[in-house]
Scaffold this active site. Structure first.
Site, PDB file in Angstrom:
ATOM      1  N   HIS A  71      -2.397  15.033   6.187  1.00  0.00           N
ATOM      2  CA  HIS A  71      -2.453  13.571   6.043  1.00  0.00           C
ATOM      3  C   HIS A  71      -1.726  12.932   7.226  1.00  0.00           C
ATOM      4  CE1 HIS A  71      -3.006   9.705   4.522  1.00  0.00           C
ATOM      5  NE2 HIS A  71      -2.470   9.804   3.326  1.00  0.00           N
TER       6      HIS A  71
ATOM      7  N   HIS B 214      -2.565   6.396   7.346  1.00  0.00           N
ATOM      8  CA  HIS B 214      -2.052   5.427   6.372  1.00  0.00           C
ATOM      9  C   HIS B 214      -0.546   5.202   6.422  1.00  0.00           C
ATOM     10  CE1 HIS B 214      -5.958   6.403   3.958  1.00  0.00           C
ATOM     11  NE2 HIS B 214      -6.176   5.822   5.119  1.00  0.00           N
TER      12      HIS B 214
ATOM     13  N   TYR C   2       1.919   7.355   6.765  1.00  0.00           N
ATOM     14  CA  TYR C   2       2.813   8.391   6.239  1.00  0.00           C
ATOM     15  C   TYR C   2       3.418   9.180   7.409  1.00  0.00           C
ATOM     16  CZ  TYR C   2       1.089   6.634   1.906  1.00  0.00           C
ATOM     17  OH  TYR C   2       0.797   5.769   0.875  1.00  0.00           O
TER      18      TYR C   2
HETATM   19  C1  LIG Z   1      -6.788   5.076  -6.154  1.00  0.00           C
HETATM   20  C2  LIG Z   1      -6.756   5.431  -4.683  1.00  0.00           C
HETATM   21  C3  LIG Z   1      -5.827   6.339  -4.225  1.00  0.00           C
HETATM   22  C4  LIG Z   1      -5.818   6.723  -2.872  1.00  0.00           C
HETATM   23  N1  LIG Z   1      -4.958   7.707  -2.446  1.00  0.00           N
HETATM   24  C5  LIG Z   1      -5.102   8.236  -1.204  1.00  0.00           C
HETATM   25  C6  LIG Z   1      -4.413   9.408  -0.823  1.00  0.00           C
HETATM   26  O1  LIG Z   1      -3.704  10.032  -1.627  1.00  0.00           O
HETATM   27  N2  LIG Z   1      -4.570   9.860   0.437  1.00  0.00           N
HETATM   28  C7  LIG Z   1      -5.385   9.225   1.343  1.00  0.00           C
HETATM   29  O2  LIG Z   1      -5.505   9.670   2.486  1.00  0.00           O
HETATM   30  N3  LIG Z   1      -6.070   8.118   0.992  1.00  0.00           N
HETATM   31  C8  LIG Z   1      -5.972   7.629  -0.246  1.00  0.00           C
HETATM   32  N4  LIG Z   1      -6.746   6.567  -0.639  1.00  0.00           N
HETATM   33  C9  LIG Z   1      -7.715   6.010   0.331  1.00  0.00           C
HETATM   34  C10 LIG Z   1      -9.096   6.640   0.124  1.00  0.00           C
HETATM   35  O3  LIG Z   1      -9.082   8.019   0.417  1.00  0.00           O
HETATM   36  C11 LIG Z   1     -10.162   5.946   1.008  1.00  0.00           C
HETATM   37  O4  LIG Z   1      -9.855   6.196   2.357  1.00  0.00           O
HETATM   38  C12 LIG Z   1     -10.241   4.454   0.771  1.00  0.00           C
HETATM   39  O5  LIG Z   1     -10.209   4.149  -0.623  1.00  0.00           O
HETATM   40  C13 LIG Z   1     -11.507   3.856   1.383  1.00  0.00           C
HETATM   41  O6  LIG Z   1     -12.662   4.440   0.825  1.00  0.00           O
HETATM   42  P1  LIG Z   1     -13.543   3.685  -0.322  1.00  0.00           P
HETATM   43  O7  LIG Z   1     -13.906   2.326   0.241  1.00  0.00           O
HETATM   44  O8  LIG Z   1     -14.734   4.585  -0.497  1.00  0.00           O
HETATM   45  O9  LIG Z   1     -12.715   3.553  -1.548  1.00  0.00           O
HETATM   46  C14 LIG Z   1      -6.742   6.141  -1.964  1.00  0.00           C
HETATM   47  C15 LIG Z   1      -7.651   5.195  -2.448  1.00  0.00           C
HETATM   48  C16 LIG Z   1      -7.675   4.841  -3.788  1.00  0.00           C
HETATM   49  C17 LIG Z   1      -8.715   3.857  -4.263  1.00  0.00           C
END
Ligand SMILES: Cc1cc2nc3c(=O)[nH]c(=O)nc-3n(C[C@H](O)[C@H](O)[C@H](O)COP(=O)(O)O)c2cc1C
Length: 363
Positions: A184, A187, A189
């Site tokens: 990761h 974002h 981190y």
């Molecule tokens: C509930 C939730 C939890 C997420 N947790 C993570 C995570 O643990 N690690 C990560 O890299 N991105 C995390 N994301 C981001 C998603 O992996 C993704 O990049 C983001 O939601 C955009 O994609 P989408 O428009 O299809 O939802 C999270 C998103 C959501 C909705």
């Protein structure tokens, strides 16, 4: 005969994904005993996503040590009780035909935060008196000072200890049955905190030049390739901080090339999360970053972010903007999204169904 590219297999190393529509990492904040052990919720959640027909299920950000958790309710991979719990999950995911992948993470200055539900009115850093902890980062610069505490800058010995935790986490993940790891690096981190000049003001070998800021990531890749060479290795990047003078797509492409040379197999291209920024969120808004990294670095990439319909996902892969598409929220709305999209695109879908559900395939 369907001409869908999204629903053709992809092979990386020894691993073949049955299609190119994958489930992105999603935190569940559901290790409610605060011991980092995945629960029945994680089994049901990840199992149903695998049964939905995807080629790959990546776990939520999984901490390599307790201080690396985003929230006290995050899952981890720092002990063997966790390995045993993850083993049930990888077996279920693999039994459904999806590749089980784990996102290895350390949250750095964004650790020890309140989960977004279950703590009404609370946000930002969980105080030590309530089960939180002192956070660490490349430099003592807080994320969002209003809500996050100021982290302690890591010493070189402490960085070495975190590298060792990633190495041990990778070895445990392999033992738990994961076939793929994703570092990761996005974002905001820890890895992203090191990469970005906005959050890394170090003057030693981990700060300053791009090569120095990328040193932690490249060390982690070396360690993981050594301890778990059989696992396919992804890196998730935020391709931009969306702030002038921050980390950007050219930096991302350069470091992705170095990471590929060090043994990383695939790059998952997201954006943001390290700084406050106005982000022009719209359908597919991060796809151009994936396409850029793919071309500039000559590496395979996945696109992610507001990709919510089959034709759009198909176009991204068919036009060569990306090699695969990740979805997150659409898969929460409907865990069977991959099967639904395969049918919408006229691609063969029967092999994606759990046999228990096949009677529902035709009316
Ligand atoms: C509930 C939730 C939890 C997420 N947790 C993570 C995570 O643990 N690690 C990560 O890299 N991105 C995390 N994301 C981001 C998603 O992996 C993704 O990049 C983001 O939601 C955009 O994609 P989408 O428009 O299809 O939802 C999270 C998103 C959501 C909705």
């Amino acid at each position: 005969m369907s001409s869908s590219k999204l629903f053709t297999p992809l092979t990386l190393g020894d691993l073949t994904f049955r299609n190119r529509l994958w489930i992105a990492a999603m935190c569940q904040y559901s290790a409610l005993r605060r011991d980092g052990v995945p629960t029945d919720w994680h089994l049901a959640h990840l199992g149903q996503l695998a049964a939905g027909g995807t080629g790959l299920v990546i776990t939520e950000a999984t901490a390599v040590n307790p201080d690396g958790r985003i929230s006290p309710e995050d899952v981890g991979i720092w002990n063997d009780e966790q390995v045993a719990a993850w083993s049930r999950i990888t077996a279920l995911v693999a039994s459904q035909g999806a590749v089980p992948g784990m996102q290895l993470s350390h949250a750095g200055r964004k650790a020890s935060t309140f989960a977004p539900w279950g703590f009404p009115g609370r946000r930002g850093t969980v105080p030590v008196s309530e089960g939180g902890w002192v956070t660490v980062a490349p430099s003592a610069i807080p994320y969002e000072p209003k809500h996050h505490s100021t982290p302690v800058a890591l010493s070189v010995d402490e960085i070495d200890a975190i590298v060792a935790d990633f190495r041990a986490g990778a070895e445990r993940a392999a033992r738990a049955g994961f076939r793929l790891l994703e570092l990761h690096g996005a974002h905001g981190y820890l890895i992203h905190q090191f990469l970005s000049p906005a959050s890394n003001h170090r003057t030693d070998e981990y700060g300053g030049s791009l090569a120095n800021r990328a040193r932690l990531l490249l060390r982690l890749i070396d360690e993981i390739k050594e301890v778990a060479p059989e696992l396919v290795l992804f890196v998730r990047f935020s391709a931009t901080d969306w702030v002038p003078g921050g980390w950007d797509e050219a930096d991302t492409a350069t470091v992705a090339r170095w990471a590929a040379d060090a043994g990383a197999d695939f790059f998952d291209i997201s954006t943001g999360g390290n700084l406050h920024a106005d982000i022009p969120v719209a359908p597919g808004y991060q796809v151009p970053f994936a396409q850029y990294v793919r071309q500039a670095a000559g590496v395979p990439v996945g696109a992610v972010g507001l990709i919510t319909d089959a034709e759009h996902a198909e176009h991204i892969v068919a036009s060569g903007q990306a090699d695969a598409v990740f979805i997150a929220r659409e898969a929460l709305r409907d865990p069977h999204t991959p099967i639904r999209w395969a049918r919408e695109l006229g691609a063969p879908d029967e092999e994606f169904w759990a046999p228990q559900y096949l009677r529902a395939r035709t009316a």
